[in-house]
Design a protein around this motif. Structure first.
Motif, PDB file in Angstrom:
ATOM      1  N   VAL A 103       0.612  -0.641   0.081  1.00 56.70           N
ATOM      2  CA  VAL A 103      -0.368   0.091  -0.200  1.00 56.70           C
ATOM      3  C   VAL A 103       1.060   1.104   0.329  1.00 56.70           C
ATOM      4  O   VAL A 103       0.292   2.261  -1.017  1.00 56.70           O
ATOM      5  CB  VAL A 103      -0.914  -0.327   1.256  1.00 56.70           C
ATOM      6  CG1 VAL A 103      -1.269   1.141   0.943  1.00 56.70           C
ATOM      7  CG2 VAL A 103      -1.954  -1.039   1.286  1.00 56.70           C
ATOM      8  N   LEU A 104       2.124   1.272   0.756  1.00 58.53           N
ATOM      9  CA  LEU A 104       2.742   2.213   0.679  1.00 58.53           C
ATOM     10  C   LEU A 104       3.190   2.371  -0.276  1.00 58.53           C
ATOM     11  O   LEU A 104       3.199   3.644  -0.981  1.00 58.53           O
ATOM     12  CB  LEU A 104       4.328   2.248   2.004  1.00 58.53           C
ATOM     13  CG  LEU A 104       3.335   2.991   3.221  1.00 58.53           C
ATOM     14  CD1 LEU A 104       4.085   2.398   4.286  1.00 58.53           C
ATOM     15  CD2 LEU A 104       2.543   4.003   3.626  1.00 58.53           C
ATOM     16  N   GLY A 105       4.229   1.452  -1.044  1.00 65.53           N
ATOM     17  CA  GLY A 105       4.795   1.909  -2.369  1.00 65.53           C
ATOM     18  C   GLY A 105       3.848   2.371  -3.448  1.00 65.53           C
ATOM     19  O   GLY A 105       4.218   2.881  -3.950  1.00 65.53           O
ATOM     20  N   VAL A 106       2.467   1.639  -3.593  1.00 68.98           N
ATOM     21  CA  VAL A 106       1.360   2.414  -5.232  1.00 68.98           C
ATOM     22  C   VAL A 106       1.318   3.422  -4.559  1.00 68.98           C
ATOM     23  O   VAL A 106       1.381   4.263  -5.135  1.00 68.98           O
ATOM     24  CB  VAL A 106       0.286   1.943  -4.708  1.00 68.98           C
ATOM     25  CG1 VAL A 106      -0.784   2.120  -5.175  1.00 68.98           C
ATOM     26  CG2 VAL A 106       0.649   0.096  -4.392  1.00 68.98           C
ATOM     27  N   GLU A 138       0.159  -7.469 -10.290  1.00 68.53           N
ATOM     28  CA  GLU A 138       1.431  -7.784 -10.799  1.00 68.53           C
ATOM     29  C   GLU A 138       2.546  -7.330  -9.282  1.00 68.53           C
ATOM     30  O   GLU A 138       3.128  -8.954  -8.784  1.00 68.53           O
ATOM     31  CB  GLU A 138       2.681  -7.383 -11.893  1.00 68.53           C
ATOM     32  CG  GLU A 138       1.438  -8.038 -13.403  1.00 68.53           C
ATOM     33  CD  GLU A 138       2.832  -7.834 -14.608  1.00 68.53           C
ATOM     34  OE1 GLU A 138       3.120  -6.470 -14.560  1.00 68.53           O
ATOM     35  OE2 GLU A 138       1.433  -7.607 -15.878  1.00 68.53           O
ATOM     36  N   MET A 139       2.947  -6.790  -8.916  1.00 69.06           N
ATOM     37  CA  MET A 139       3.627  -6.323  -7.767  1.00 69.06           C
ATOM     38  C   MET A 139       2.781  -6.684  -6.365  1.00 69.06           C
ATOM     39  O   MET A 139       3.568  -7.212  -5.625  1.00 69.06           O
ATOM     40  CB  MET A 139       3.522  -4.622  -7.911  1.00 69.06           C
ATOM     41  CG  MET A 139       4.662  -4.342  -6.841  1.00 69.06           C
ATOM     42  SD  MET A 139       4.960  -2.063  -6.092  1.00 69.06           S
ATOM     43  CE  MET A 139       3.101  -2.025  -5.588  1.00 69.06           C
ATOM     44  N   PHE A 140       1.961  -6.990  -6.532  1.00 67.12           N
ATOM     45  CA  PHE A 140       0.863  -7.319  -5.138  1.00 67.12           C
ATOM     46  C   PHE A 140       2.004  -9.150  -5.306  1.00 67.12           C
ATOM     47  O   PHE A 140       1.993  -9.868  -4.104  1.00 67.12           O
ATOM     48  CB  PHE A 140      -0.480  -7.008  -5.157  1.00 67.12           C
ATOM     49  CG  PHE A 140      -0.988  -7.914  -3.882  1.00 67.12           C
ATOM     50  CD1 PHE A 140      -1.322  -7.228  -2.823  1.00 67.12           C
ATOM     51  CD2 PHE A 140      -2.322  -8.847  -4.227  1.00 67.12           C
ATOM     52  CE1 PHE A 140      -1.593  -7.744  -1.069  1.00 67.12           C
ATOM     53  CE2 PHE A 140      -2.105  -9.657  -2.817  1.00 67.12           C
ATOM     54  CZ  PHE A 140      -2.333  -8.986  -1.708  1.00 67.12           C
ATOM     55  N   VAL A 141       1.399  -9.101  -6.343  1.00 66.40           N
ATOM     56  CA  VAL A 141       1.816 -10.743  -6.365  1.00 66.40           C
ATOM     57  C   VAL A 141       3.085 -11.147  -5.895  1.00 66.40           C
ATOM     58  O   VAL A 141       3.441 -12.115  -5.402  1.00 66.40           O
ATOM     59  CB  VAL A 141       1.577 -11.602  -7.749  1.00 66.40           C
ATOM     60  CG1 VAL A 141       1.969 -13.048  -7.753  1.00 66.40           C
ATOM     61  CG2 VAL A 141      -0.767 -11.771  -8.345  1.00 66.40           C
TER      62      VAL A 141
END
Length: 170
Positions: A103-106, A138-141
């Motif tokens: 979440v912080l990355g997004v 994709e980043m979450f996966v």
């Protein structure tokens, strides 16, 4: 067919002593993309390095958590918790930390990417900002995969602790 046409036009222009350098739009795009391939590889290398650092940090954090909470694990086990339940606690802890990081990355990554493109436009070359929402999925996966790899060791370690040894320790 397009390649044949561009070659034919190039040959005709060359025969008439004109500039015979004719390229199809797809060839121009491919040339431009090939110029930035080393930069792209460098960015992927940095992303991989950051993923490895995240993996090692999460392993360290969860291992420390298992060691610090060994007495708590012993109490859970003496009250009837199975090794799977104990391992699940540490897997959920790793998952919650990873989701928080995602979440912080997004929230920070999209404005930072826009700022990077703005900087490139001002300093180097004109590039338009493009964003594919599928990259977030994709980043979450990838983050959940890293979390699963990092959680296996500490979770199994916590699941296999013996009740008598834990409670006798302190």
């Amino acid at each position: 067919m397009v390649d044949r046409l561009t070659r034919s036009i190039g040959v005709t222009l060359t025969q008439d002593n004109l500039n015979g350098n004719v390229l199809a739009m797809q060839a121009i795009i491919e040339q431009a993309q090939n110029q930035f391939q080393p930069v792209s590889l460098l960015l992927y290398a940095f992303a991989s390095l950051i993923g490895c650092v995240g993996l090692l940090t999460l392993i360290n954090l969860l291992t420390t958590s298992v060691l610090e909470r060994s007495r708590e694990i012993g109490i859970w086990r003496s009250m009837g918790a199975t090794g799977r339940n104990v391992a699940g606690v540490f897997w959920i802890e790793g998952a919650s930390l990873s989701i928080l990081a995602w979440v912080l990355g997004v929230l920070l990554g999209i404005p930072a990417a826009y700022g990077f493109v703005y900087f490139l436009n001002r300093v180097l070359l004109s590039v338009s900002f493009a964003f594919d929402p599928l990259v977030i999925v994709e980043m979450f996966v990838v983050i959940m995969g890293i979390m699963s790899i990092a959680s296996i060791g500490p979770a199994l370690n916590a699941a296999h602790l013996r009740i008598a040894d834990i409670l006798r320790y302190e």
